[in-house]
Every structure is written in structure tokens, then in C-alpha cells.
Write a protein that holds these residues in place. Sequence first.
Motif, PDB file in Angstrom:
ATOM      1  N   GLY A   1       0.792  -1.219   0.000  1.00  0.00           N
ATOM      2  CA  GLY A   1       0.000   0.000   0.000  1.00  0.00           C
ATOM      3  C   GLY A   1       0.827   1.274   0.000  1.00  0.00           C
ATOM      4  N   LEU A   2       2.050   1.162   0.504  1.00  0.00           N
ATOM      5  CA  LEU A   2       2.848   2.370   0.697  1.00  0.00           C
ATOM      6  C   LEU A   2       3.072   3.194  -0.572  1.00  0.00           C
ATOM      7  N   PRO A   3       3.478   2.574  -1.686  1.00  0.00           N
ATOM      8  CA  PRO A   3       3.746   3.404  -2.878  1.00  0.00           C
ATOM      9  C   PRO A   3       2.530   4.210  -3.305  1.00  0.00           C
ATOM     10  N   VAL A   4       1.342   3.570  -3.202  1.00  0.00           N
ATOM     11  CA  VAL A   4       0.125   4.267  -3.610  1.00  0.00           C
ATOM     12  C   VAL A   4      -0.112   5.485  -2.717  1.00  0.00           C
ATOM     13  N   THR A   5      -0.048   5.270  -1.403  1.00  0.00           N
ATOM     14  CA  THR A   5      -0.286   6.380  -0.476  1.00  0.00           C
ATOM     15  C   THR A   5       0.780   7.457  -0.636  1.00  0.00           C
ATOM     16  N   ALA A   6       2.021   7.028  -0.830  1.00  0.00           N
ATOM     17  CA  ALA A   6       3.094   8.010  -0.980  1.00  0.00           C
ATOM     18  C   ALA A   6       2.847   8.871  -2.207  1.00  0.00           C
ATOM     19  N   GLU A   7       2.417   8.244  -3.298  1.00  0.00           N
ATOM     20  CA  GLU A   7       2.170   9.006  -4.527  1.00  0.00           C
ATOM     21  C   GLU A   7       1.021   9.986  -4.320  1.00  0.00           C
ATOM     22  N   LEU A   8      -0.056   9.478  -3.711  1.00  0.00           N
ATOM     23  CA  LEU A   8      -1.215  10.336  -3.441  1.00  0.00           C
ATOM     24  C   LEU A   8      -0.804  11.515  -2.563  1.00  0.00           C
ATOM     25  N   GLY A   9      -0.041  11.201  -1.489  1.00  0.00           N
ATOM     26  CA  GLY A   9       0.392  12.252  -0.562  1.00  0.00           C
ATOM     27  C   GLY A   9       1.265  13.274  -1.264  1.00  0.00           C
ATOM     28  N   LEU A  10       2.142  12.795  -2.128  1.00  0.00           N
ATOM     29  CA  LEU A  10       3.051  13.690  -2.832  1.00  0.00           C
ATOM     30  C   LEU A  10       2.282  14.661  -3.718  1.00  0.00           C
ATOM     31  N   TYR A  11       1.348  14.125  -4.491  1.00  0.00           N
ATOM     32  CA  TYR A  11       0.547  15.002  -5.358  1.00  0.00           C
ATOM     33  C   TYR A  11      -0.206  16.029  -4.518  1.00  0.00           C
TER      34      TYR A  11
ATOM     35  N   ALA B   1       8.127  24.831   8.596  1.00  0.00           N
ATOM     36  CA  ALA B   1       7.962  24.169   9.889  1.00  0.00           C
ATOM     37  C   ALA B   1       6.639  23.413   9.944  1.00  0.00           C
ATOM     38  N   PHE B   2       5.672  23.867   9.150  1.00  0.00           N
ATOM     39  CA  PHE B   2       4.359  23.219   9.147  1.00  0.00           C
ATOM     40  C   PHE B   2       4.365  21.931   8.329  1.00  0.00           C
ATOM     41  N   LEU B   3       5.367  21.761   7.466  1.00  0.00           N
ATOM     42  CA  LEU B   3       5.345  20.605   6.563  1.00  0.00           C
ATOM     43  C   LEU B   3       5.317  19.274   7.312  1.00  0.00           C
ATOM     44  N   GLY B   4       6.030  19.177   8.419  1.00  0.00           N
ATOM     45  CA  GLY B   4       6.019  17.937   9.192  1.00  0.00           C
ATOM     46  C   GLY B   4       4.614  17.588   9.642  1.00  0.00           C
ATOM     47  N   PRO B   5       3.978  18.474  10.431  1.00  0.00           N
ATOM     48  CA  PRO B   5       2.590  18.231  10.834  1.00  0.00           C
ATOM     49  C   PRO B   5       1.663  18.036   9.639  1.00  0.00           C
ATOM     50  N   ALA B   6       1.937  18.736   8.529  1.00  0.00           N
ATOM     51  CA  ALA B   6       1.068  18.598   7.361  1.00  0.00           C
ATOM     52  C   ALA B   6       1.138  17.184   6.810  1.00  0.00           C
ATOM     53  N   LEU B   7       2.340  16.631   6.787  1.00  0.00           N
ATOM     54  CA  LEU B   7       2.464  15.265   6.281  1.00  0.00           C
ATOM     55  C   LEU B   7       1.728  14.285   7.182  1.00  0.00           C
TER      56      LEU B   7
END
Lengths: 528, 294, 312
Positions: free
Chosen positions: C93-103, C233-239
Motif C-alpha cells: 500500500g505504501l507506494p500508492v499512499t506516498a504518490e497520493l500524498g506527494l501530489y 515548519a508546518f510541513l512535518g505536521p502537514a504530512l
Amino acid sequence: MALLSVDNLSVSFVTRNGTNKAVNNVSFSVEERQITAIIGESGSGKSVSCYAVLGLIPSPPGRIDGGTVYFQGQDLLALSEAELRAIRGRDIAMIFQDPMTCLNPFMKIGDQLIEPLTLHKGMAKGAAKEQAIALLDEVDIRDPQAAMSAFPHEFSGGMRQRVMIAMALINEPKLLIADEPTTALDVTIQAQILKLIAELQIKRDIGVLFISHDLAVVSDIADQIVVMEKGKVLEGGKPKAIFDNPQHPYTQKLLAAIPSGQKATNPVAPDPLIRIKHLRTWFTPTAGAEPVKAVNDVSLEIHRGEVLGLVGESGSGKSTLGRSILRLVPITSGQITFEGMELSALEGRALKQFRHRMQMIFQDPYASLNPRMTVYDTLAEPLLLHGLVRTADLDQAIRELMDNVGLARTFVRKYPHEFSGGQRQRIAIGRALATRPEFIVADEPVSALDVTIQAQILNLLAELTKEYGLTMLFISHDLAVIRQIADRIAVMYHGKLVEQGSTAQVFETPQQEYTQALLAAIPGANAA
Amino acid sequence: MNTVAPVFEDAEKGSSLWHDAWLRLRKNKLALLGGSVLLFMVVVALLTPWIAPYSYEAQNLDLGASAPSAAHWLGTDIFGRDMLTQIMYGGRISLAVGFIATAVALLIGVTWGAVAGYAGGRVDAVMMRLVDILYALPFMIFIVLLMVVFGRNILLLFLAIGAVEWLTMARIMRSQVQSLRQQEFVEAAVSVGLSPAAIIRKHLIPNALGPVIVYTTLTIPSVMLLEAFLSFLGLGIQPPATSWGLLISYGAETMEEYPWLLIFPGCALTLTLFSLNFLGDGLRDALDVRGSKD
Amino acid sequence: MLRFMFVRILQALPVILVVITATFFLVRSAPGGPFDQEKVVIPEVKKALEAQYRLDLPLHEQYFAYLGDLAQGDLGPSFKYPGRSVNEILFAGLPVTAELGLYALIIALCIGVTAGVFASLRPNTAQDYVPMSLAMIGICMPSFLLGPLLVLVFGIWLDWLPITGWGDIPGDKILPAVTLGSAYAAYIARLSRAGMLEILSQDYIRTARAKGLPEWRVVTQHALRGGLIPVIAFLGPALAGLLAGSFVVETIFQIPGLGRFYVQAAFNRDYTMILGTTVFLSSLIVFFNLVSDIIAAWLNPRLRHHFQHGGS
């Protein structure tokens, strides 16, 4: 023809609460190779008029209502933003009040310095850097090569102001606008920067528009002086004419407000009220770090009924010494006695009960009053806490206090933000006096105030000291102010007491090199 | 202390900072609108059992899902239940979660932050270190976990959400108290001889109240979002109870045929969140609270 | 700076340990054993199963055994899918979620920063109000509402875009990415506006203008760097938020990613799967927080200097 000629300039600020005419029909000029100084207190419109010259008034809310600003035969107000930009930083450069905030903390000094060169002259980076290094050397920055790749926070305030000056002069402008360039600096640094500006002005043949609130500073360097108040020019002329024969009553008031003269010392029988022995107050910012030795082995006596002036520059530890005596900061070692009673050993209830015998007046009248308490509540708090008056007599006591510090009784239910700086300082003085203390620490009580207000508050303090029979430790960076109010002077430097003596002794025969430097740095040699 | 005796009979009335803030807020139309909508929602939620057009359980299976009509203003769901009634009852739960969980966060956060800020030194370091550690925890995942492990218990939901949100409140309160403590008027109070308790009560709390009010207003919508999020996943409020999040999740299943079942509860939630955010932003401007860097 | 990174990593380790421990005991303390729901379980089979999952050991031994497995990167077997390990399911599942998250992150950053900076240049004008009102809508419109609405409008009524799947039909990645990214775009827009307004009011911006720099250079060279530090600084919490958001978005759009597995595992009470996923996602989030903190500190010369010189 004048280098810069401002005629009938009017600027206003439009806010929700209406239109505020900040500058009203103002005219002045700067001749080539001369220094014109604009003098005024806060709200006089002196800075606004100068920002208007460069088109730096934010709009909205700012609005230029009329007038002309001719610079080398060109009306700057008629220029487009792009044309103005070509002049800014090339023909007219500017330096500002607070060097701590005026340099970009995220950019290297070198990159900021060469920006005007690459921008206006299209110079290549390498060549621009060489020129910048030469200029840093000219403004006496040690190791200019290394300074180029440093960030602003690695420099002290004085150094940053030198960098600002270098940056302003790098394009060899015809006119330099200096907005209170030394106000944020220590006295000795101020003297150096003023000297630097005067030297560069002659060497580089530039005209200078110098804005200041301090007549003494201006008297040393200006060729022309313009006095402003409430958005209007009151008078102008040569410094000598202004000082010797001021025409306008406000100018006369300003001149009278320059702290001058020396207190007629009343001979006090040496009866020490407070004895400080080997006091150390060190701070450890984080565990394991090297302690900051704010007060380092200070021994001092304060005699009953005297005003002891404690002078020093920022970071000398003078404030910490005052707060240590009042037990507002924990002391590291040493002994403080009050009438022979050891203060440093008092704790809990005993300390609380003792507190009403010593009070403090703070520098910043905007921060020293609780913004949510009325004058009544502020003054009532100490009275009720120490049970000094019965509830029935409270109003009467508060009324007396207000009368004593010169506050109108009708103000009693108002809040701090509704008062001016001087009025607030009166409230703060009233609060300090409420407990009928014997000893007061006044920490730079007039430094945040305008010159004319400063004179009023100093007079008030002098009167009250006499009337209440107070003993006072008066802390200031300003020797002229200290001279006016103190019987004796103690000089602090880097946490140590370097010299003490009667006011006359210290001023006439200073023993230590540092004291001599301080005295030499007092501006206004021409004003007196 | 308002007994101003004849000594001050001609005293001018001062304008407190609270009064000034109110004057500023009154000029902010959006914030006022937000406040009014919120008030309306709360009143409706309180009165729901008496003013709802139908009873909560009433079904009309013959009717099924029907579009809005005179009898059912917002239509009916697939069981023929009145949508307006459902939204009103759902709102009770959603708002209750929002307010109660925020109250939990407020209580813990303000106390924690105030103690840490006032004590300073080692106590402060330890207390705030704990907050830092908790901050780094992925709480969303934890709440899901909690709901899975302990079943979908509404009380637990309050506690779990409150436990997440108190961290920010604690940081805000601490930085407030810490900066206030360094103010000269607090030093003046110490030098007058006031006890720590009196200093906290008279000088610190009244001055720290503004930011707390603002962040409370802004915490409620984020709590409500969290509840709706969990309910949407089926991990929050459980039938037979309902909430806006749950209604949205039902609506999403059948939106192709009956879009109003999605749109109306969606509107209710969004409108409430809007109101709270506008009110919060308005209060922030009126009370002149600077943005916190945390 | 190395010292700072080292200290921050040291601080992150106990956090991860806390997460593992808390998750482990929470899951173990769940009422009912994992095989209680099976209809007929022969005692011998149950015993064998329990031995396989180490459920016959005392709790603390289970804990340490699990820690040992984790240290080797083994998240253990799944309860519900015998024969499949948690690792297998996760990495499917990871690649799919990573791609979605990246977009979603790219959408959030591009739109958010542009809108925020744009709005900050002319505060309290239409140029400010329009993007900021949109941002407010983005914040008040949760993904589980926005997703279905987008599906309804663009997938069903207009029939422009596919409404389910991931990588099956061209264009099916658009709606999920927009759904997931929009709330963060809104939040980043507000953050960058506030950050830029703060920086633009600083004295050194006035200095830059007094040099005669054109406004776009004032903004790009002098203001952006400081103004966008809050965003970094927000990017961490955003991820972290994006991962949680993927639970919903993957459910709505039926995307076979991590989030969907997690929600399914939650419903199936697949405890080893929950445990494994929680530990994995949490470590990921702690790691992202760490990275965004370090970048934000690096961007601030004062902090950098502070840490470089073994600051106190």
C-alpha cells in the motif's frame, strides 16, 4: 541652488478614525555639501517628511496632499515609482534608527552591501565585492573580508550601523538621509558614529538630511537646523542663531529642556542607609552554560537623603544592580543591608512587609502599568495591601497622590492606554510613592520620554525627593541627566564599579579611562 | 472598587481594553454574522426536543428517500426519516462534542501552561518537554486506535479529542504567562509586595484571557472536524445516535440518487465551522492577539 | 548544525519508543482475544495459533520479543490474513499512499504559497480578500465532504473525471489528490500570508526599498525566505495530517493504499496489522517532523549559527 528643496509639503494618513495631517505645509532645504538637521519630538512629522522625499510612505494609509520636492532640479513627487526607484539607493541613500532590525537577518552582509551596485550600475559581483570590502574598511570595520560573509546577528549595534552607512554610501549618492541614526546606540558608540558621518560627509562631498530628537547631538554637526512640531516647521537657521536667539516659544522650551547644569549638592552627613558588600548577581541562561556576570563584586554605600546616580552603557549591569537591591532578582553572593538589617536574608512575610520601604520606578511607562487596571486600582493596590490607609480614607489618599505627581483628578477612572508617556510615568511614580518608601530605585525613568516631558519628570522627581525626604538610586545611561539630579555618581562597566565620587569630582577630575571616554562622548559641546 | 466617593465625583469614565475590543468587534460584520449564526445553532440545538418537526425515531418506510417538500423541508432519508429532524439531533451531538471536548482541552491546557510559565526553570522545562513529546505523537492515528480498542464510546471521544487539543492551549498559555511575567508591571507588583497568588489573579489572568478566548473559539471548529472525521470513518458516533459527520457519511453513500442527503448535513457542518472561524478571527483582531508561532 | 541534528534525533527516539510501547499495550489490553470471534475453534488449533502469535507468553516477554522483531524491521504476521506478514501488506500500500500524498502536497504548496504571498502583497484589498475567502472555505470544507461533492459534480453530473480507482483510467488521480490537498492548500495560504505580512512590516524591508529595489525583488530576495519559514515548519505536521487524511480519501475513492488498509484493519480488529501500521506511520511522522524542524532551523542563520557553535 539647493541640492534638495522641499516646499509646502503636506502628508496625511487616512484611517478608520479619520484623517490625520502628519505633515502640514512643510518647507526646508539641504544645500550641497551641508548637513541640515530636522529636530522634533515624537509626532512632529520629521520622519514622515523625509520618507515622503523618497516616496517611502506606505499608501494607503499615507497620502501626499501637496507640495514639491525638488532634487537636482527634478520634482520627485511627479516621478513614477520606477523613476523614483532609480534615484533611491543611487542618488539618495538612507540610514535608519535601529541598526538591529534594519539589516536582513537572512542574508550575508556582503550580499546586502553589493545589492545597490549590481542593481543601479549593473556591476559584476566580483567587482562589486571588491568595492564593498574597500568601503567596509573605510567605515572602520575590522577584517572586512570576513565581514562580507558574516550574518548581521554576528555584529554589535554600532558595527551594524557602520555597515548600514557603508551600504548607503556605496553608490556615492549626492544626498544621505539619516533618520535618528544614533538614537539606539550607546553614548560612546554614538560619538563614534557621529564622527564617522561628519568625516564621510566632508570627504565625499555629500549633502546630509539628519533627523533627530536630540538638540545636543545636532548642535555638534549641523550646518542648518529646522525645528518641527506637530507637522509644522516652526523655525530654521544656523545652529548658533537657534541656540543663542531662539524665536519660537517651542524652541525656547526645547532648549530649556536640554539637561544642563549641575545639582547644587547638599552636603549629606555620611549616614549609609544601604550598604552593599561584594555583591554578585550572575545569571545562568541554560544549565551548564557559562554564567553571565551581570553584577560582579560590587561594593557600594548609599547615604540617607542623597540621590546616587548610577551610570553605565547597555550591558553594564546597572539595572541588575538596582533590581538586586530590591530583591527582584536572586543574588548569587554578597551582602545588602538596609539600616543595618540584612536584606539578603529576608524571606517570605518579613520580605513582603519590608517591601513597602523600597520601591522602583521603571523605564518603560508603557510596560510598567497593568493595562487592565484603572489609575484608581493601580494606586489603591499598594495602599490596601500594606494597610496604609483605612478604606474610608482611600479616596482621599489617592487624591493626594494624584495631586502630588501632577495628575488631574478627573483621570482617576481611566486606563493606562488613554494616557501619554509622561502621564503614565506620573502614575508609575505615584504608585511607587504610595507605600511611603524611604528608598527608590529609578531605572532610566526618563529615557523613553520626549525631551520636554523628560525635563518635567526630572523636575517632579527632584521635588518629590526633597518633599518626601527620599533616598534614590537613579540609573541612567545619560550623563547630562545624571549630572542634573545626582549628588554622587557611580560608574559601572562590565558588571564592575569602576569609579565613584561626588558629581563635581567625577565630571571635573575623572580618574578612570572609561569615565573619561564617557564624558568625552557627551554630545552638545557646542550647545552649552 | 467602583465606589468613587465625592472626592472624584467629576471623574471621566475610562475605556477599558475589553470595551475597546468590543467596539472593534462590533465593526467587524463577518464576525458578528458568525456569532449570530453560532448563537442560532446553539439555541436550536438546545431546543431540538421541543421544536423538531418530527420525532427522532419516526420512520416512514413507504415514503423512502424523498426530495425536499412542504412536509419535509429538507427531504427524507432512505428510511423516510425527516432530514431536518436528523440534522437538528445530529447538531446537538456535534456541538456538544465541540464544546465539551474544547472545555476539557481548555481546563488541562490553561492550568498546565500557566503553572509551567509561572514556575519557570526546571519545572517549566520538564512540563514543556512532555508537551513537546506528546506533540510529536501522531494523535490522529492514536484516536483511531483508541476507538478501535475500547469501542466507540462517546465519553472516550470527548477525552481523546480533549487530550489532543490541550497541547496547543498549554503552549499558548505558557508563552503568554512567560512574556507577561517579564513585563515591568508584574515586577512592580512584586516590589509592592503582592503575593504570587494575587499577582496571578490580578495581573496575569486578566491579561492572558484574550488569547485564551481567541484560541478557544478556534479550537471548537477543529474539534468538531475531528469528530466528524471519525464518525465518517465509522469510528466516532454510533447509531442510533447521530452526528453531522455520520449523516455526511450516509449521504456520501447514496449521493448519486439522493444528493440532498449529502448536501444538507454538509451545509450545516460547513456553516457552523465558518461561523466559528469568522468569530475567532474577528476576536483575534479585536483583542489584538498576535499569531502564535507554535 | 550536526550537533543540533544529533540532539534532535536523540530526542525523537524516545518518542518512537513511547509510541511503540503505548500502542503495544493498548492493543493487548483490548477486550477479547483475537480469535474469540471465530465460530468454532478447536482448542488445539487455538493453542497452536496462540503459540504462533506468541500469545502464550507473559505480556512483558511478548513486548520484548516484539521490540526485537522491530529492531530487525519485522512487524510480525497478520491476524486476519494468515500467511501474509504486516510488512507485505504495508509495502503493497505504501507506494500508492506516498504518490497520493506527494501530489496532494505539491497541490497544497503550489496553490497555498502562491495564494498566500499574493494576498499578503496588498492586504485588505480584493487581492487579499478573494484568495483568503477561498482559503476559509477550504478550511471549513473537510475532505470527507469535499471528496463526495467533487465526485458528485465532476464525476457524476458533469462526467468529466473518473470517480474511483488509482492508475486504472487516465485522470483518476486528479480528484483524490485535489480532495486531499485542498485543506492544506488553504492552511498553507493562511500561514504564508501571515508570515509574509510579518516580514514585510520589518525594518529591513524598508531598507531594501530605500536601496531602490523593485518590489518583486524585495519580495523574492528579502521577504520570502523569512516569510516562508512557518510554512516549512508546518510541513512535518502537514504530512502527518495528509497520512490521516488518506484514510478518508482512500476510502471514498477506493484506492488500495495504506490508509484504506488501516481502516479495514481497524474494523477487522486485526491487531497485529493495527499495531504494525501504527508503529510504521508514527515513525514516519516523527521522522517528517524531525526533517521539517531541521530545515526550518537551517533556514534561520541565527539558529544555525547558534547550533554550529555548540550553542547554549
